[in-house]
Design a protein around this motif. Structure first.
Motif, PDB file in Angstrom:
ATOM      1  N   ARG A 200       0.786  -1.127  -0.130  1.00 43.19           N
ATOM      2  CA  ARG A 200       0.031  -0.123  -0.135  1.00 43.19           C
ATOM      3  C   ARG A 200       0.894   1.039  -0.075  1.00 43.19           C
ATOM      4  NH1 ARG A 200      -5.509   0.416   3.779  1.00 43.19           N
ATOM      5  NH2 ARG A 200      -4.932   2.643   2.893  1.00 43.19           N
ATOM      6  N   GLY A 201       0.793   2.102  -0.956  1.00 46.19           N
ATOM      7  CA  GLY A 201       1.550   3.451  -1.143  1.00 46.19           C
ATOM      8  C   GLY A 201       1.636   3.904  -2.391  1.00 46.19           C
ATOM      9  N   ILE A 206       4.629   0.079  -4.882  1.00 50.82           N
ATOM     10  CA  ILE A 206       3.714  -0.922  -5.275  1.00 50.82           C
ATOM     11  C   ILE A 206       4.852  -1.636  -6.461  1.00 50.82           C
ATOM     12  CG2 ILE A 206       1.834  -1.337  -6.663  1.00 50.82           C
ATOM     13  CD1 ILE A 206       0.451   0.798  -5.015  1.00 50.82           C
ATOM     14  N   ASN A 207       5.200  -0.869  -7.516  1.00 47.74           N
ATOM     15  CA  ASN A 207       6.167  -1.560  -8.584  1.00 47.74           C
ATOM     16  C   ASN A 207       7.272  -2.446  -8.090  1.00 47.74           C
ATOM     17  OD1 ASN A 207       4.343  -0.552 -10.439  1.00 47.74           O
ATOM     18  ND2 ASN A 207       5.388   1.279 -10.936  1.00 47.74           N
ATOM     19  N   ALA A 208       7.940  -1.953  -6.813  1.00 46.94           N
ATOM     20  CA  ALA A 208       9.039  -2.489  -6.340  1.00 46.94           C
ATOM     21  C   ALA A 208       8.588  -3.998  -6.009  1.00 46.94           C
ATOM     22  CB  ALA A 208       9.617  -1.679  -5.305  1.00 46.94           C
ATOM     23  N   VAL A 217       1.648 -11.640  -4.425  1.00 49.02           N
ATOM     24  CA  VAL A 217       1.138 -10.381  -4.374  1.00 49.02           C
ATOM     25  C   VAL A 217      -0.073  -9.986  -4.648  1.00 49.02           C
ATOM     26  CG1 VAL A 217       1.893  -7.747  -4.664  1.00 49.02           C
ATOM     27  CG2 VAL A 217       3.644  -9.514  -4.569  1.00 49.02           C
ATOM     28  N   ILE A 218      -1.071  -9.433  -3.688  1.00 45.86           N
ATOM     29  CA  ILE A 218      -2.090  -8.801  -4.214  1.00 45.86           C
ATOM     30  C   ILE A 218      -1.965  -7.369  -4.464  1.00 45.86           C
ATOM     31  CG2 ILE A 218      -4.625  -8.196  -3.561  1.00 45.86           C
ATOM     32  CD1 ILE A 218      -4.307 -10.729  -2.078  1.00 45.86           C
ATOM     33  N   GLU A 219      -2.169  -6.869  -5.595  1.00 41.36           N
ATOM     34  CA  GLU A 219      -1.835  -5.321  -5.875  1.00 41.36           C
ATOM     35  C   GLU A 219      -2.740  -4.305  -5.471  1.00 41.36           C
ATOM     36  OE1 GLU A 219      -0.004  -2.697  -9.848  1.00 41.36           O
ATOM     37  OE2 GLU A 219      -0.254  -5.063  -9.752  1.00 41.36           O
ATOM     38  N   ILE A 382      -7.556  -0.600  -2.091  1.00 45.03           N
ATOM     39  CA  ILE A 382      -8.304  -0.722  -3.247  1.00 45.03           C
ATOM     40  C   ILE A 382      -7.352  -1.495  -4.032  1.00 45.03           C
ATOM     41  CG2 ILE A 382      -9.681   0.261  -4.962  1.00 45.03           C
ATOM     42  CD1 ILE A 382     -10.662   0.929  -2.418  1.00 45.03           C
ATOM     43  N   SER A 383      -7.744  -2.985  -4.642  1.00 46.68           N
ATOM     44  CA  SER A 383      -6.987  -3.786  -5.330  1.00 46.68           C
ATOM     45  C   SER A 383      -7.382  -3.391  -6.905  1.00 46.68           C
ATOM     46  CB  SER A 383      -7.322  -5.063  -5.185  1.00 46.68           C
ATOM     47  OG  SER A 383      -6.887  -5.946  -6.298  1.00 46.68           O
ATOM     48  N   THR A 384      -6.486  -3.115  -7.682  1.00 50.92           N
ATOM     49  CA  THR A 384      -6.575  -2.820  -8.966  1.00 50.92           C
ATOM     50  C   THR A 384      -6.235  -3.661 -10.058  1.00 50.92           C
ATOM     51  OG1 THR A 384      -4.431  -1.527  -8.925  1.00 50.92           O
ATOM     52  CG2 THR A 384      -6.506  -0.293  -8.596  1.00 50.92           C
TER      53      THR A 384
END
Length: 413
Positions: A200-201, A206-208, A217-219, A382-384
């Motif tokens: 979260r951030g 997130i990309n890292a 991972v749940i993005e 919020i998962s995208t």
């Protein structure tokens, strides 16, 4: 304690949580809420140190706002934990079930992930939300907050662990993961110790995690959210949604970042909108077509329509039709929340069908895209992404499933 030791302790705690009754988990959530309130003096003192350090380092005001706690925000964190206690327990829910012709009963049942690692930036309220959601859904939480909130998170986790223990569950159900980048790397590589990671951030974090993790991972995504004002829009409604989505709390992921206006609506809507935005302290970054309506509009630079400002800044363009608006959103959206304002049902139906995002809104503010507003209680984020969970991640999204088959001696022929 090394990270491996923490993860092993979390696995032990997760086994206890997986079979804990709803009554025990709910008692723990209430105890965590009370422990937070009891420790508010210590938490506020720790947070003041983090805020002072951030300000001395020249941290952007939007990030300082995310970092800052006060008595009201601590009370809201406690309320969030209590609200979770009032929600249904997803563990054990039967997603679907049937009986085969041979008499074997098949059930798909919700179960906890086990150990959930959460890597997040700045916002210490995530610490309480994540701990509570993980506990209610039967998961042990390894919380890797940013160094900018270290003192706040230490105080919060100390209080939360005290509450968990007071209720009779293992303290290691909630742990703060400290250390340098090598610890984050260990967390991302901990297959077999950590069941899932949730970042979260900002986009960089997130990309890292997505690119570097060996653990599933749940993005959760960034929010370059658009508002499209159609030719058939009610301008009063559009203006109200615009101001709410942009100015109520600009530093969050469901805040508006880009305004698109149909060319037929622009001559009457944009002068009102630009004046109202200026009065609200918003700087509009517009194309030449937008600058025609106000000298206060600054030119939109290259790449600006891909920005998640998180400030009182807004990108703006005029589009010739719905097709152009859809093309713009496809090109620049991060897939979070996209809004259309229109009284034309056909436009609304096309927009909801063609826009690819976790949430698509018609005549409603993107600020509604939130677990609490959906009635889910607190959320992890919020998962995208499109696998497992999309949109607000609440209790059901923090579980996996397993199949339970019950027979009476049947064998496969």
């Amino acid at each position: 304690m090394s990270f491996a030791d923490q993860a092993t302790a979390a696995q032990d705690a997760a086994r206890s949580l997986a079979t804990a009754s709803r009554a025990l988990k709910d008692a723990s959530l209430h105890a965590m809420a009370e422990a937070l309130l009891d420790a508010r003096t210590e938490v506020l003192a720790a947070n003041a140190a983090d805020v002072a350090r951030a300000q001395e380092a020249g941290t952007a005001p939007a990030l300082v706002d995310r970092l800052r706690l006060d008595a009201q925000r601590i009370a809201a964190m406690a309320d969030g934990l209590r609200q979770l206690a009032g929600l249904a327990d997803p563990v054990g829910d039967v997603v679907r079930g049937w009986t085969n012709p041979n008499g074997v009963q098949v059930r798909q049942v919700r179960v906890p992930f086990g150990v959930v690692g959460i890597i997040y930036e700045a916002r210490p309220n995530v610490t309480a939300d994540a701990a509570g959601i993980c506990l209610k859904s039967g998961n042990a939480a390894l919380l890797r907050g940013s160094s900018s909130a270290l003192e706040s998170n230490r105080a919060l986790v100390t209080a939360l662990r005290a509450g968990v223990t007071r209720a009779g569950l293992p303290a290691d159900a909630v742990q703060l993961v400290e250390g340098g980048r090598e610890v984050t790397a260990a967390m991302m590589a901990a297959r077999g110790l950590v069941d899932v990671l949730i970042p979260r951030g900002g986009a960089g974090l997130i990309n890292a995690v997505v690119e570097g993790a060996k653990v599933p991972v749940i993005e959760t995504g960034t929010g370059n959210c658009h508002l499209y004002v159609d030719a058939a829009a009610d301008h009063d409604v559009a203006l109200a949604l615009l101001l709410n989505a942009k100015t109520q709390r600009p530093s969050v992921c469901n805040a508006l970042e880009t305004l698109l206006v149909h060319a037929d609506a622009a001559p009457t809507f944009l002068p009102r909108a630009l004046q109202a935005l200026a009065e609200a302290g918003v700087t509009v970054h517009g194309t030449p077509a937008v600058q025609e309506f106000s000298a206060a509009v600054v030119p939109a630079t290259e790449g600006e329509f891909d920005a998640e400002y998180l400030t009182l800044d807004l990108a703006c363009d005029v589009v010739p039709d719905l097709d152009a608006a859809l093309r713009h959103i496809r090109a620049h959206s991060t897939g979070h929340s996209e809004t259309v304002v229109t009284t034309n049902l056909a436009v609304a139906e096309r927009f909801t069908a063609e826009v690819d995002a976790a949430a698509v809104l018609v005549n409603a503010s993107s600020r509604y895209v939130d677990g609490g507003e959906f009635g889910f209680g607190a959320e992890i984020g919020i998962s995208t992404q499109k696998l497992h969970a999309r949109g607000p991640m609440a209790l059901p999204e923090m579980t996996s499933t397993k199949y339970v088959l019950i027979g009476s001696g049947q064998v496969r022929g």
